[in-house]
Enzyme design. Structure first.
Site, short mmCIF file in Angstrom:
data_model
loop_
_atom_site.label_atom_id
_atom_site.label_comp_id
_atom_site.label_asym_id
_atom_site.label_seq_id
_atom_site.Cartn_x
_atom_site.Cartn_y
_atom_site.Cartn_z
N LYS A 194 11.70 -8.07 21.55
CA LYS A 194 12.49 -6.86 21.85
C LYS A 194 11.51 -5.69 21.76
CE LYS A 194 14.61 -3.60 20.55
NZ LYS A 194 14.18 -2.25 20.97
N GLY A 247 7.42 -1.39 12.83
CA GLY A 247 8.12 -0.13 13.07
C GLY A 247 8.20 0.66 11.79
N SER A 248 9.21 1.51 11.71
CA SER A 248 9.28 2.43 10.58
C SER A 248 9.80 1.71 9.33
CB SER A 248 10.20 3.60 10.92
OG SER A 248 11.49 3.10 11.17
N THR A 249 9.48 2.27 8.19
CA THR A 249 9.89 1.67 6.92
C THR A 249 11.42 1.65 6.81
OG1 THR A 249 7.82 2.21 5.84
CG2 THR A 249 9.74 1.94 4.40
N GLY A 252 12.68 -1.11 8.85
CA GLY A 252 12.26 -2.36 8.19
C GLY A 252 13.26 -2.78 7.13
N GLU A 269 5.53 -4.98 9.37
CA GLU A 269 4.38 -4.06 9.47
C GLU A 269 4.99 -2.67 9.61
OE1 GLU A 269 1.24 -4.84 9.29
OE2 GLU A 269 1.28 -7.01 9.58
N CYS A 303 -0.11 3.67 12.94
CA CYS A 303 0.38 3.45 11.58
C CYS A 303 -0.73 3.64 10.55
CB CYS A 303 0.97 2.05 11.48
SG CYS A 303 -0.13 0.80 12.14
N GLU A 400 5.54 10.15 6.29
CA GLU A 400 4.77 9.83 7.49
C GLU A 400 5.24 10.73 8.63
OE1 GLU A 400 5.63 6.16 9.64
OE2 GLU A 400 3.48 5.79 9.78
#
Ligand code: NAD
Length: 498
Positions: A194, A247-249, A252, A269, A303, A400
């Site tokens: 995706k 992707g973003s935390t 995640g 990641e 990242c 971030e």
């Protein structure tokens, strides 16, 4: 190698993209979404719509997972011998390299990245990842442990985990799909990808190349669509054995919750807020170049961007002036023009987010010493920016930003404990950069900084052999290297009573 896209090739590509919506790739077939819905794909350098892509949802994910399951369980993939699987992967790598210019153009139009960077990703990251991982086929094997039980012969088997779902971000579209597919195929698994809704173009082309080189139907499936629909359905799907998410935390964390239904394996990641430490004994000119590239490359949308600078007071002014000079001299503009160093941010929302972060830094007392502004023209351009007088409690230092914004902090002494605690004062732990000629300081900081990687006297580099991933809230697991492939294997113990 400088890549120049001819006007004719650009026009042809634009015409092809605009001609018809891009379709989903499921079980070797190109299909519309069940719902018939599509979404717009924009060029961030102009803000204009350049294509439409099928908006896959839960039903499309069901079909893709079923295809990947068939290909794994009964298709030719599961029983294919290592030389044949390796040969297919090497053909895919060659095809990527042969199509590098086209793939680079797609990522440039879709993500905005300079075409030279996109070309580097296609050849040095995407094709190399596939070749490197093809080399591991047949080399991850079980063991014959010596056990304490009497009269037992035991051994372990390494078996592919099964059907993998890969949910990807937009910041390096082709490199992302290629590196994930590389490890998954090397392990003998099948995959449903995706891609990010902001950048679906190169993933579609990648799937076409895989089909052309003869990767069997159902082994690679690509479902474009949004995160809360297609992504969520993939993360929740009980037919998926493992999710690899980049992707973003915050997303995640929702992936982890969604994966709990069948306790599928998860690797993540995620984001970063990586420190850059410059000691007074460093090669300061090299450190200035490295720190500048580390935050401005790809408009800071990486990242592992070095976004928190800690420079010793003896060299702080020299370092900040040097980086500011470079920031001011970087050419910001369309990635299609090879003269430009930096492209746009990915979207209007991302530009507004970066702008708001700079505003919050200034409101909290930071000083802008370079950039700081949106560039007033079509597209989503932002000046490379440096903030000084930043403090550890400011949002710009803690969160971030994912844009070209460096927060510079003056370190008043060379006490390593203070440096280590400043570097580690973050919920992230992805990467760190240390500039020094002192071996003892270099190795001490490498051990004490809590991050998945530490680069000494060097910048952001990606190598398929080097494990990559984060500590703390930067992720779970390591992609790349042997550990990257191990993520896609299970271990089975077999014991035989003699
Ligand atoms: P994002 O988390 O918004 O989206 C990533 C992907 O997740 C997209 O495909 C999106 O559609 C999907 N998604 C969104 N919500 C979802 C949900 N609820 N369920 C399932 N899928 C969902 O991240 P982004 O903005 O695309 O990428 C930027 C972030 O990615 C940054 O934080 C960056 O640091 C991180 N990143 C990390 C690495 C790494 O290797 N550590 C690499 C690149 C990017």
């Amino acid at each position: 190698m400088a890549v120049e896209i001819s006007a004719r090739f650009l026009a042809q590509t634009r015409t092809t993209l605009a001609a018809a919506p891009l379709r989903l790739f499921i079980d070797g077939k190109w299909v519309d979404a069940f719902s018939g819905k599509t979404f717009e794909v924009r060029d961030p350098a102009t803000g204009l719509v350049i294509a439409h892509a099928a908006a896959g949802e839960a039903g499309d994910i069901d079909a893709a997972v079923a295809a990947a399951r068939r290909a794994f369980d009964v298709g030719p993939w599961g029983s294919m011998l290592p030389p044949a699987r390796r040969a297919l992967m090497l053909r895919l790598a060659d095809a990527l390299e042969a199509s590098a210019e086209e793939l680079a153009l797609l990522d440039c139009l879709d993500n905005g990245m300079p075409v030279n960077i996109a070309h580097f990703f296609a050849v040095n990251v995407a094709a190399e990842a596939i070749r490197y991982n093809a080399g591991w086929i047949g080399k991850i094997n079980g063991e014959t442990p010596v056990v304490s039980m009497p009269n037992q012969h035991v051994y372990t088997l390494r078996e592919p985990v099964g059907v993998v779902g890969a949910i990807l971000p937009w910041n390096g579209p082709l490199g992302m799909i290629a590196t994930r597919v590389a490890t998954v195929l090397s392990a003998g698994c099948t995959i449903v990808v995706k891609p990010a809704e902001l950048t679906p173009l190169s993933a579609i082309r990648f799937a076409k190349l895989a089909q052309e080189v003869g990767i069997p139907d159902g082994v690679i499936n690509v479902v474009t669509g949004f995160g809360h629909t297609a992504g969520q359905a993939l993360a929740e799907h009980r037919g998926v054995d493992k999710i690899t998410f980049t992707g973003s935390t915050s997303t995640g964390k929702s992936i982890v919750r969604a994966a709990a239904g069948n306790l599928k394996r998860v690797s993540l990641e995620l984001g970063g807020k990586s420190p850059v430490i410059i000691m007074p004994d460093a090669d300061i000119e090299a450190a200035i170049v490295g720190a500048s590239n580390g935050i401005f490359w790809n408009s800071g949308q990486i990242c592992v961007a070095g976004s928190r600078l800690y420079a010793h007071e003896a060299v702080f002014d020299q370092v900040v002036e040097g980086i500011a000079r470079r920031a001011d001299s970087l050419a910001v503009g369309s990635g299609l023009d090879p003269a430009n160093d930096i492209g746009p941010l990915i979207s209007e929302a991302q530009r507004e987010r970066v702008k708001a972060y700079i505003g919050s830094g200034v409101a909290d007392g930071a000083t802008i010493v370079a950039g700081g502004n949106v560039i007033a023209r079509d597209g989503y351009f932002m000046q490379p920016t440096i903030l000084t007088n930043t403090r550890p409690d400011m949002r710009v230092v803690r969160e971030e930003i994912f844009g070209p914004v460096l927060c510079a902090m003056r370190m008043s002494n060379a006490d390593l404990d203070a440096l280590v605690s400043a570097a580690n004062d973050t919920e992230y732990g992805l990467s760190a950069y240390v500039w020094t000629r002192d071996l003892s300081i270099a190795h001490t900081l490498a051990r004490r900084i809590k991050s998945g990687s530490v680069r000494i006297n060097g910048g952001v580099d990606l190598d398929p052999a080097l494990p990559f991933g984060g500590l703390k809230q930067s992720g779970w697991g390591r992609e790349n290297g042997r550990e990257g492939i191990e993520l896609y294997y299970e271990t089975k113990s077999v014991s035989i009573k003699l």
